[in-house]
Structures are given as C-alpha cells and as structure tokens.
Design a protein around this motif. Structure first.
Motif, PDB file in Angstrom:
ATOM      1  N   UNK A 102       0.832  -1.204   0.000  1.00 57.09           N
ATOM      2  CA  UNK A 102       0.000   0.000   0.000  1.00 57.09           C
ATOM      3  C   UNK A 102       0.866   1.255   0.000  1.00 57.09           C
ATOM      4  N   UNK A 103       1.968   1.210   0.746  1.00 53.96           N
ATOM      5  CA  UNK A 103       2.914   2.327   0.694  1.00 53.96           C
ATOM      6  C   UNK A 103       3.520   2.423  -0.702  1.00 53.96           C
ATOM      7  N   UNK A 104       3.867   1.254  -1.270  1.00 54.87           N
ATOM      8  CA  UNK A 104       4.407   1.227  -2.624  1.00 54.87           C
ATOM      9  C   UNK A 104       3.434   1.789  -3.642  1.00 54.87           C
ATOM     10  N   UNK A 105       2.135   1.525  -3.442  1.00 56.69           N
ATOM     11  CA  UNK A 105       1.121   2.070  -4.352  1.00 56.69           C
ATOM     12  C   UNK A 105       1.118   3.590  -4.314  1.00 56.69           C
ATOM     13  N   UNK A 106       1.211   4.130  -3.105  1.00 54.45           N
ATOM     14  CA  UNK A 106       1.238   5.591  -2.964  1.00 54.45           C
ATOM     15  C   UNK A 106       2.485   6.161  -3.640  1.00 54.45           C
ATOM     16  N   UNK A 107       3.634   5.514  -3.422  1.00 54.38           N
ATOM     17  CA  UNK A 107       4.881   5.981  -4.031  1.00 54.38           C
ATOM     18  C   UNK A 107       4.835   5.866  -5.556  1.00 54.38           C
ATOM     19  N   UNK A 108       4.246   4.768  -6.047  1.00 54.37           N
ATOM     20  CA  UNK A 108       4.108   4.602  -7.486  1.00 54.37           C
ATOM     21  C   UNK A 108       3.227   5.690  -8.083  1.00 54.37           C
ATOM     22  N   UNK A 109       2.160   6.020  -7.402  1.00 58.54           N
ATOM     23  CA  UNK A 109       1.249   7.050  -7.902  1.00 58.54           C
ATOM     24  C   UNK A 109       1.930   8.412  -7.900  1.00 58.54           C
ATOM     25  N   UNK A 110       2.790   8.650  -6.911  1.00 58.56           N
ATOM     26  CA  UNK A 110       3.575   9.890  -6.922  1.00 58.56           C
ATOM     27  C   UNK A 110       4.440   9.945  -8.180  1.00 58.56           C
TER      28      UNK A 110
END
Length: 473
Positions: free
Chosen positions: A300-308
């Motif tokens: 979920x953290x990775x998803x946020x970072x990917x979206x950034x």
C-alpha cells in the motif's frame, strides 16, 4: 500556407541548433542540467505504467486467461510500434513539444495545435486518475477517505503537494522517479517469490465468469500500456537525445512488461479465483493472504509511491508540452517562461488546476475519456509519422525504424485498428466529453490566432528567437 509556415519553422529550428553547436557562447542563457539515461528510463516507465497496481481491473473484467493474454500480446501489437515511432521522431525532432512538433511539421499549424490540445486534455485528465487511485489504496487503511469532504480534501492536498515537487526541477523529478520505481516494485518481487510454491498453472486458463466487461478490459490494458510518446515532450531537456531516447525506450519497455506480467502470473496462479474481488487494491489483500500484513502495508505504501511517480512523470510531460507549444507560438509566451528551477511554472500550475477540477470523476470514467482523446491524438500521430517519411525522405534521422514505407504502414495499421476498437466501445458520456473538448481545442486555436492578429497577448516566435541568436553571434 500552413505547410510552408511549418517548413519554415523546421528550417529555422535546424539553423538555430547548428548555430548554437558551432558557437555555444552565442546562447546568453546559462546551461541547465539535462536528463541522463537512468532517470529518463524511469520517467518513461512512470509515463506508461508505474507498476501493476491497476491491472486488477483486467482480471475482474475478463478473468485470468484474457488478462494474461492481454498483457502478453498487447505490447507487441501496440507498445512496440508506438515506442519505435517515438524513438524515430523524438530523435529527429528533439525539441520540447514532441508530437505537437511532428503534427505541425507533417500537416501544418492547425493539426499541430489540435494534436497538442487532444494530448494535453488526455494528459491532465489522466493526472486526475492518480490521486483517485491513491485514495483507493489509502482508504483500506483510513476508511474516512472513502467519500465526502475528507475524500476531496485528500485529493486536493495530494495534487497540490505533488505539483510543487514538479516545480522544483526536472532532474530532481527524474532521480525521484528512480527511487520511487525501485521501492514500489520491491513488494511485487517479494509477492511473486512467496507465490511460487503455491502456483497451480491450471488457474491461468480460467475464463472467469461468463459475463465479461470488455469495455473495462480493453480500457484497463490500453491505459496501462500506452503513453510511450509522452516523454517526447521532454526531448529538449534530455542529454544527447539521439543516443539516449532509443536506449531509454527499450529499457523502459522491458521493465514495464515484466512488472505487469510476473506479479499477474504469480497471483492468479497462487490464488483461487474470486473474480469479484479483483478490483483496485486487491494485490494488497493477496499480499496479506500470502505473506502477512507487513507485505500488505508495504504494498500500500508502494502504491502511494508509485502514484507519486506516475503523477510527476505525467505532469512533467504535460507541462513541457505546453512549453513547447508556447515556443511554437500556439500558446502565449507566458507558458514558455521558466522558474528559477528552470521549470515552466505557468504550465505546471494550469495542468494541476485542471487535474483538480476533473478529480470528481470515477477512475473508470477517467481512463475511458483519457483513452478516447489519446486515441484521436495517436491516429493523427501515426498519420504524421507516415507523412514525414514521405515529406522529408532525405532528412537525417539519428534513429530510424528499420522498415521501408510499406513496412511502416503495416506497423501502424494494427495499432490503428486497436485505437478504433477502443473508441468504438466508449460510452455515450465519453463521446460527449471528447466532442466538447475537441471543440474547445479548435476554438482555442482560432482564438490564439485572433489574439496574435489583434496583439491582445504576447506570443513567442521561432523566427524572432533565431534573429536574437544571430545578433548575439
């Protein structure tokens, strides 16, 4: 008239580039840092995909078998032709604006301008999808973000903060994309390894439920594997683009395909099919089932970072496209002005404001509208590619697709059919929205021309810039 104006712009740009190469001191502006190969690879990666975080919709729409086939076959039918086209044209016309320059050179200012507005509208609407996708993941941890005022406040704040990061400099954005790419992909590498002992290959052959949502299926795969040409708008910011772009496109293509296919094969092979669960964020649930909550939280953290990373890459492309359009005289000069960080501040601001304005749309409506507008632009882009092959047969092309004219026609034919298929399955709402935005683009073209004639707004002129450089020499 339009064609001669376009050719004149092309000759002026060539002359200016040659003059600067022969006498670098003639350019009074201090040099700024250029994008190197590695950050360009990850910017292209984030322009196109940014990871497998949204491919769950393809499984939910059509089942594992069709999802796997889509991510295996579609890159050959679509991604490779688009990447090859981009490599040739971005190295032949290495200026900010990318596809706007190509259409302008091929068919004249009207089509160059319309290409710019089609691609810009699709780009900024696409921008709006990233905060929405981010909230889809965060609401699993913070349920209050699911709807209402907290939902829109979260989208507004995230869009504003990420836009400021883009303002700080393209080189910073590029190396940030490298870090974000590595961190966001690691949980999928771990998930795939944990899935290995549990994989049952027969699950890959499942057709899923009888009723298929083909519109969602095609839009999801198309949305996840397009935008290869977007990085061309940054060509003026790339170090040695004639060498760097082909290498970056190949490397980003390989990374993108593996990032989609490996987690998809691992997850669908290791999990019994529950097609209703395959929606945005389901990879995080699989991570919890397979490995535990720690991997779920990391994903979920990775998803946020990917979206950034997705947001930063898309915003860079949109902003530098507007900068290129301003340099060509399609937009007022202010869109070409740079901040002290050498970034087009007005272009970034306008792109962010429009993205916030359309963020109320659902994710599926966003990608459907984006795909339709992008399809219109890509049909014109393929036509421009073929026209330029015929119009400038002797033009020096640092990278050239190793095919004759008939070969490139066939190369463009299959993806063009796919574009038409994507447009055919669009909803009535998408048709209306796309027709409206096309009308806006046409109206803006004539308004800008009237503003030039009446001198209401200040515009840049390629010829004027060339004269300034010649005087400096």
């Amino acid at each position: 008239m339009e064609e001669s104006q376009s050719s004149q712009q092309h000759l002026l740009l060539d002359h200016r580039a040659e003059a600067e190469a022969e006498n670098p001191s003639s350019n009074p502006k201090p040099p700024h840092k250029k994008l190197a190969l590695l950050p360009l690879i990850f910017l292209i990666y984030f322009e196109v995909a940014g990871g497998p975080y949204s491919e769950e919709y393809a499984v939910g729409a059509a089942g594992p078998l069709f999802a796997i086939l889509g991510f295996v076959v579609f890159p050959f039918l679509w991604s490779i032709p688009e990447a090859l086209l981009t490599a040739e044209l971005a190295t032949t016309f290495p200026g900010n604006g990318g596809f706007v320059i190509w259409a302008n050179e091929a068919f004249g200012p009207f089509w160059g301008s319309l290409m710019g507005f089609w691609k810009f509208f699709s780009g900024v609407i696409n921008l709006a999808s990233f905060p929405v996708l981010c909230i889809d993941y965060l609401k699993l941890v913070i349920p209050a973000l699911s709807s209402g005022v907290p939902h829109f406040v979260a989208i507004f704040l995230s869009t504003s903060v990420l836009s400021f990061l883009n303002y700080s400099g393209l080189v910073i954005v590029g190396y940030t994309a490298v870090a974000l790419g590595v961190i966001s992909l690691l949980p999928f590498v771990l998930l795939s390894l944990f899935c290995l002992p549990k994989i049952d290959p027969s699950r890959w052959l499942s057709l899923g439920q009888e009723k298929k949502d083909w519109a969602l299926y095609f839009n999801t795969i198309f949305w996840n594997l397009n935008f290869w040409d977007n990085a061309s708008t940054l060509a003026g910011e790339v170090d040695q683009p004639h060498k760097t772009f082909p290498k970056a496109l190949f490397s980003a293509g390989l990374l993108t395909c593996l990032a989609f296919l490996i987690p998809l094969l691992a997850s669908t092979g290791a999990m019994p099919l529950d097609q209703q669960s395959w929606v945005g964020g389901y990879f995080a649930d699989i991570a919890e089932i397979i490995a535990g909550k720690w991997l779920k939280y990391w994903m979920e953290i990775g998803a946020v970072l990917s979206i950034i990373g997705l947001f930063e890459a898309q915003l860079s492309s949109a902003a530098y496209q507007l900068l290129g359009m301003a340099e060509l005289g399609f937009l007022p000069r202010i869109f070409g002005e740079r901040s002290r960080f050498n970034t087009p501040w007005m272009a970034i601001l306008v792109s962010a404001v429009i993205a916030i304005a359309v963020s109320f749309l659902t994710f599926t409506k966003i990608i459907s509208t984006v795909n339709f507008l992008y399809s219109l632009g890509m049909l014109l882009e393929f036509a421009s590619f073929l026209k330029l092959r015929r119009k400038f047969p002797a033009l020096k092309r640092p990278y050239k697709v190793p095919l004759g004219f008939l070969g490139v026609v066939l190369m463009c034919l299959v993806p063009s059919v796919l574009l038409i298929c994507v447009m055919v399955v669009a909803t009535r709402t998408v048709y209306v929205a796309s027709a409206f935005l096309t009308s806006v683009g046409i109206g803006l073209y004539f308004l800008m021309n009237l503003s030039k004639t009446k001198r209401w707004i200040e515009f840049s002129k390629v010829g004027d810039k060339l004269d300034e450089d010649d005087n400096a020499i």
